[in-house]
Write an enzyme that holds these catalytic residues in place. Sequence first.
Site, short mmCIF file in Angstrom:
data_model
loop_
_atom_site.label_atom_id
_atom_site.label_comp_id
_atom_site.label_asym_id
_atom_site.label_seq_id
_atom_site.Cartn_x
_atom_site.Cartn_y
_atom_site.Cartn_z
N LEU A 6 -44.14 72.17 40.08
CA LEU A 6 -43.71 71.81 41.43
C LEU A 6 -42.54 72.70 41.82
CD1 LEU A 6 -43.73 67.93 41.01
CD2 LEU A 6 -45.50 69.35 42.06
N ALA A 8 -40.18 72.00 43.68
CA ALA A 8 -38.96 71.21 43.73
C ALA A 8 -38.42 70.87 42.33
CB ALA A 8 -39.21 69.91 44.49
N CYS A 9 -39.15 71.23 41.29
CA CYS A 9 -38.77 70.92 39.91
C CYS A 9 -37.85 72.02 39.38
CB CYS A 9 -40.03 70.81 39.05
SG CYS A 9 -39.71 70.60 37.29
N ASP A 10 -36.63 71.64 39.00
CA ASP A 10 -35.67 72.61 38.48
C ASP A 10 -36.19 73.33 37.25
OD1 ASP A 10 -33.80 72.01 40.43
OD2 ASP A 10 -32.72 70.57 39.19
N ARG A 13 -38.74 75.98 38.19
CA ARG A 13 -38.08 77.14 38.80
C ARG A 13 -37.35 77.98 37.75
NH1 ARG A 13 -36.27 73.42 42.98
NH2 ARG A 13 -34.18 73.65 42.11
#
Length: 103
Positions: A6, A8-10, A13
């Site tokens: 995702l 939005a997933c740290d 990323r």
Amino acid sequence: MRIFGLKACDTCRKAAKALDAELVDIRATPLDPDQIEAFHTEFGAALINTRSTTWRELDEAARAMDPVALIQAHPAVMKRPVIERDGALTLGWSKDVQARYGV
């Protein structure tokens, strides 16, 4: 190399940045059932993140669904990232996985 997770997933990323890889957001670009089946064949029950908020919000009927159908319906329940490199798959971003990729 592709990383499925995702945006939005740290953790996803961080993995994408460290590996200079394409991050495939599984909400924006849903996985097809064959991909999910391949991931499930490789990782089994570990593919479902039972510690996620999404999992905790599911009712018992949803939790009892086939894992492939469950991930199709609720992509955020998939443990991430799933890293695909030269046909080989890796799950998560632990120290062991990072060492495997030389990070």
